[in-house]
Design an enzyme around this catalytic site. Structure first.
Site, PDB file in Angstrom:
ATOM      1  N   GLU A  83      34.623  55.573  31.664  1.00  0.00           N
ATOM      2  CA  GLU A  83      33.198  55.912  31.685  1.00  0.00           C
ATOM      3  C   GLU A  83      32.910  57.243  31.005  1.00  0.00           C
ATOM      4  O   GLU A  83      31.759  57.562  30.753  1.00  0.00           O
ATOM      5  CB  GLU A  83      32.687  55.930  33.137  1.00  0.00           C
ATOM      6  CG  GLU A  83      32.710  54.572  33.815  1.00  0.00           C
ATOM      7  CD  GLU A  83      31.595  53.630  33.339  1.00  0.00           C
ATOM      8  OE1 GLU A  83      30.568  54.114  32.847  1.00  0.00           O
ATOM      9  OE2 GLU A  83      31.791  52.405  33.459  1.00  0.00           O
ATOM     10  N   TYR A 127      28.308  59.498  37.163  1.00  0.00           N
ATOM     11  CA  TYR A 127      29.745  59.308  37.421  1.00  0.00           C
ATOM     12  C   TYR A 127      30.552  59.683  36.180  1.00  0.00           C
ATOM     13  O   TYR A 127      31.528  60.451  36.244  1.00  0.00           O
ATOM     14  CB  TYR A 127      30.011  57.854  37.818  1.00  0.00           C
ATOM     15  CG  TYR A 127      31.480  57.480  37.884  1.00  0.00           C
ATOM     16  CD1 TYR A 127      32.220  57.663  39.048  1.00  0.00           C
ATOM     17  CD2 TYR A 127      32.137  56.943  36.765  1.00  0.00           C
ATOM     18  CE1 TYR A 127      33.563  57.327  39.107  1.00  0.00           C
ATOM     19  CE2 TYR A 127      33.479  56.601  36.814  1.00  0.00           C
ATOM     20  CZ  TYR A 127      34.191  56.797  37.980  1.00  0.00           C
ATOM     21  OH  TYR A 127      35.525  56.461  38.024  1.00  0.00           O
ATOM     22  N   SER A 129      38.425  58.380  33.548  1.00  0.00           N
ATOM     23  CA  SER A 129      37.813  57.044  33.509  1.00  0.00           C
ATOM     24  C   SER A 129      37.314  56.707  32.117  1.00  0.00           C
ATOM     25  O   SER A 129      36.886  57.590  31.362  1.00  0.00           O
ATOM     26  CB  SER A 129      36.634  57.032  34.491  1.00  0.00           C
ATOM     27  OG  SER A 129      35.813  55.922  34.266  1.00  0.00           O
ATOM     28  N   ALA A 183      41.311  60.414  44.822  1.00  0.00           N
ATOM     29  CA  ALA A 183      40.102  60.377  45.640  1.00  0.00           C
ATOM     30  C   ALA A 183      38.904  60.591  44.742  1.00  0.00           C
ATOM     31  O   ALA A 183      38.975  61.293  43.738  1.00  0.00           O
ATOM     32  CB  ALA A 183      40.151  61.468  46.704  1.00  0.00           C
ATOM     33  N   PHE A 198      31.619  46.950  44.659  1.00  0.00           N
ATOM     34  CA  PHE A 198      31.844  46.775  43.225  1.00  0.00           C
ATOM     35  C   PHE A 198      31.590  45.319  42.871  1.00  0.00           C
ATOM     36  O   PHE A 198      31.867  44.414  43.680  1.00  0.00           O
ATOM     37  CB  PHE A 198      33.281  47.166  42.853  1.00  0.00           C
ATOM     38  CG  PHE A 198      33.561  48.610  43.106  1.00  0.00           C
ATOM     39  CD1 PHE A 198      33.303  49.575  42.138  1.00  0.00           C
ATOM     40  CD2 PHE A 198      34.072  49.028  44.327  1.00  0.00           C
ATOM     41  CE1 PHE A 198      33.537  50.917  42.389  1.00  0.00           C
ATOM     42  CE2 PHE A 198      34.308  50.361  44.582  1.00  0.00           C
ATOM     43  CZ  PHE A 198      34.041  51.310  43.609  1.00  0.00           C
TER      44      PHE A 198
HETATM   45  P1  NAP Z   1      38.433  53.819  45.778  1.00  0.00           P
HETATM   46  O1  NAP Z   1      39.075  52.570  46.266  1.00  0.00           O
HETATM   47  O2  NAP Z   1      36.968  53.983  45.964  1.00  0.00           O
HETATM   48  O3  NAP Z   1      39.226  55.037  46.449  1.00  0.00           O
HETATM   49  C1  NAP Z   1      38.745  56.351  46.412  1.00  0.00           C
HETATM   50  C2  NAP Z   1      39.129  57.010  47.707  1.00  0.00           C
HETATM   51  O4  NAP Z   1      38.680  58.370  47.662  1.00  0.00           O
HETATM   52  C3  NAP Z   1      38.473  56.353  48.942  1.00  0.00           C
HETATM   53  O5  NAP Z   1      39.428  56.131  49.944  1.00  0.00           O
HETATM   54  C4  NAP Z   1      37.447  57.394  49.357  1.00  0.00           C
HETATM   55  O6  NAP Z   1      37.140  57.389  50.716  1.00  0.00           O
HETATM   56  C5  NAP Z   1      38.164  58.674  48.958  1.00  0.00           C
HETATM   57  N1  NAP Z   1      37.227  59.793  48.960  1.00  0.00           N
HETATM   58  C6  NAP Z   1      35.961  59.797  48.502  1.00  0.00           C
HETATM   59  N2  NAP Z   1      35.389  60.974  48.762  1.00  0.00           N
HETATM   60  C7  NAP Z   1      36.306  61.726  49.413  1.00  0.00           C
HETATM   61  C8  NAP Z   1      36.278  63.022  49.981  1.00  0.00           C
HETATM   62  N3  NAP Z   1      35.189  63.799  49.930  1.00  0.00           N
HETATM   63  N4  NAP Z   1      37.403  63.485  50.583  1.00  0.00           N
HETATM   64  C9  NAP Z   1      38.500  62.713  50.665  1.00  0.00           C
HETATM   65  N5  NAP Z   1      38.576  61.468  50.168  1.00  0.00           N
HETATM   66  C10 NAP Z   1      37.475  60.975  49.557  1.00  0.00           C
HETATM   67  O7  NAP Z   1      38.694  53.997  44.207  1.00  0.00           O
HETATM   68  P2  NAP Z   1      39.948  53.496  43.341  1.00  0.00           P
HETATM   69  O8  NAP Z   1      39.562  52.224  42.703  1.00  0.00           O
HETATM   70  O9  NAP Z   1      41.175  53.607  44.135  1.00  0.00           O
HETATM   71  O10 NAP Z   1      39.947  54.586  42.186  1.00  0.00           O
HETATM   72  C11 NAP Z   1      40.812  55.731  42.253  1.00  0.00           C
HETATM   73  C12 NAP Z   1      40.295  56.781  41.270  1.00  0.00           C
HETATM   74  O11 NAP Z   1      40.295  56.222  39.957  1.00  0.00           O
HETATM   75  C13 NAP Z   1      38.859  57.234  41.545  1.00  0.00           C
HETATM   76  O12 NAP Z   1      38.743  58.601  41.247  1.00  0.00           O
HETATM   77  C14 NAP Z   1      38.040  56.417  40.556  1.00  0.00           C
HETATM   78  O13 NAP Z   1      36.835  57.074  40.201  1.00  0.00           O
HETATM   79  C15 NAP Z   1      39.008  56.329  39.376  1.00  0.00           C
HETATM   80  N6  NAP Z   1      38.791  55.158  38.533  1.00  0.00           N
HETATM   81  C16 NAP Z   1      38.869  53.900  39.079  1.00  0.00           C
HETATM   82  C17 NAP Z   1      38.658  52.815  38.262  1.00  0.00           C
HETATM   83  C18 NAP Z   1      38.726  51.408  38.817  1.00  0.00           C
HETATM   84  O14 NAP Z   1      38.390  50.457  38.097  1.00  0.00           O
HETATM   85  N7  NAP Z   1      39.189  51.217  40.039  1.00  0.00           N
HETATM   86  C19 NAP Z   1      38.395  52.978  36.901  1.00  0.00           C
HETATM   87  C20 NAP Z   1      38.334  54.272  36.392  1.00  0.00           C
HETATM   88  C21 NAP Z   1      38.560  55.360  37.212  1.00  0.00           C
HETATM   89  P3  NAP Z   1      35.769  56.706  51.192  1.00  0.00           P
HETATM   90  O15 NAP Z   1      36.037  55.219  51.116  1.00  0.00           O
HETATM   91  O16 NAP Z   1      35.554  57.225  52.550  1.00  0.00           O
HETATM   92  O17 NAP Z   1      34.696  57.121  50.224  1.00  0.00           O
END
Ligand code: NAP
Length: 351
Positions: free
Chosen positions: A153, A175, A151, A103, A213
């Site tokens: 980042e 971030y 990340s 999350a 995105f």
């Molecule tokens: P995502 O699709 O945005 O999923 C993140 C989830 O976390 C969403 O369902 C979001 O819900 C939930 N969330 C946010 N705030 C929350 C809260 N306060 N309480 C409970 N749940 C909450 O992101 P992802 O692509 O799956 O990425 C997963 C992780 O990897 C994240 O931490 C991201 O920063 C990291 N990451 C991703 C990438 C990438 O390219 N995808 C790269 C590097 C790191 P809402 O939709 O309601 O906000």
């Protein structure tokens, strides 16, 4: 605060007191962000492999409509992780052997508009979860594994070439700074005995990627143009280059981190080793719908350009390849095609 279809009808305090003897089961996973891109792929993988899966979602949120996940069998818990007491109680209640903490406020662009909210969920909530996991490990003496979504980042606007686990941490966005904090805090808890794995994730995409995105926006926009519903796609800097992988591959990497028998945990760059520009992504997207002459369909709007943005980002996943036996399986062109085709299929189904 916490809702699970399978939870007994006790007050939370009573339930927690009953859990004093509970021990973490290595085949019980808590996946935060289970409705997000990575959390949903990982949960599907765990369920297919027979794990007991508990998933935390933010109340009011929803899954991707473009490519919905099948979470049948998962125990779902509505929990806003910004409430650090609720986050800690959830860990105590589930007593997982593995926590996949996925999350987060995941948009770099949005973190410039909402730095405080980004810090609350990315930094504070992660601290609460790490500390709660440590509490379970301390109380029981059992191994608890924590996979933290770090990340690329965290490296900021470096010109260090291919980035790996030894690249200096120097974030250049709110971030990135929150991810750097949790990456370093994860290492602190690792030193205290929690098996923390920092998954240093480079960009990864899928049909479940949100349209906030750039990749999801391009896939959605190209499909809309192909259907004649829109004239143009509005983008920022098309020269920016990223190392784009396939999200289920990245979920697989985190799964591999969790099932290692090594007790300590580690840091792993997860990347493909090849970068492409946003322009390449756009060209591949239009090619997927048979449009070669696309330049006039894209307008550049400086409002979409970030204050600070690395021009190129390529990761070196040699450590993950050696230790986890991990390698990416889906190439750039196929990733883009899958995303555009999903948006096309969804619109046909909606008609
Ligand atoms: P995502 O699709 O945005 O999923 C993140 C989830 O976390 C969403 O369902 C979001 O819900 C939930 N969330 C946010 N705030 C929350 C809260 N306060 N309480 C409970 N749940 C909450 O992101 P992802 O692509 O799956 O990425 C997963 C992780 O990897 C994240 O931490 C991201 O920063 C990291 N990451 C991703 C990438 C990438 O390219 N995808 C790269 C590097 C790191 P809402 O939709 O309601 O906000």
């Amino acid at each position: 605060m916490i809702s699970s279809p399978s939870a007994p009808e006790h007050s939370l305090r009573l339930r927690l007191s009953m859990l004093d003897d509970a021990r973490p089961d290595p085949r019980v996973a808590l996946v935060t962000g289970i409705y997000g891109q990575d959390g949903s792929y990982l949960a599907e993988r765990l369920l297919a492999d027979g794990w007991e899966v508990h998933g935390a979602y933010r109340p009011g949120t929803s899954m991707s409509e473009t490519a919905p996940a099948d979470l049948t069998g998962a125990h779902l818990h509505g929990c806003d992780l910004v409430d650090d007491t609720a986050a800690a109680d959830l860990v105590a209640e589930v007593t997982p052997g593995v926590i996949f903490h996925l999350a987060g406020a995941s948009s770099v662009g949005r973190s410039w508009q909402a730095p405080v909210a980004t810090a609350r969920v990315n930094a504070v909530a992660t601290t609460a979860l790490l500390d709660a996991a440590m509490g379970v490990a301390d109380r029981t003496g059992d191994r608890v594994v924590f996979v933290n979504a770090s990340s690329a980042e965290i490296f900021g606007t470096t010109d260090a070439g291919r980035l790996d686990e030894s690249t200096p941490i120097a974030p250049s966005s709110p971030y990135g700074a929150t991810k750097a904090y949790t990456h370093l805090l994860g290492a602190v808890y690792r030193d205290r005995g929690l098996a923390v794995n920092n998954a240093i994730l480079f960009n990864h995409e899928s049909p479940r990627r949100g349209t906030e995105f750039v990749t999801g926006k391009i896939a959605h926009g190209v499909a809309a143009i192909a259907r004649g519903e829109r004239d143009r796609l509005s983008l920022g800097d098309m020269s920016a280059r990223r190392d784009w992988g396939w999200a289920p591959d990245y979920a697989d990497a985190m799964y591999r981190m969790a099932v290692r028998s090594d007790a300590r945990g580690d840091d792993f760059v997860i990347a493909t080793g090849t970068s492409h520009s946003v322009r390449d992504f756009v060209a591949a997207g239009f090619a997927a719908v048979g449009i070669d002459d696309w330049e006039h369909l894209v307008e550049i709007d400086s409002a979409h350009v970030r204050p600070v943005d690395p021009s190129d980002f390529v990761g070196d996943a040699a450590h993950a390849r050696t230790v986890l036996g991990w390698a990416p399986t889906v190439q750039f062109g196929e990733i883009v095609r899958n995303m555009v085709e999903s948006h096309m299929a969804q619109s046909v189904a909606a008609r």
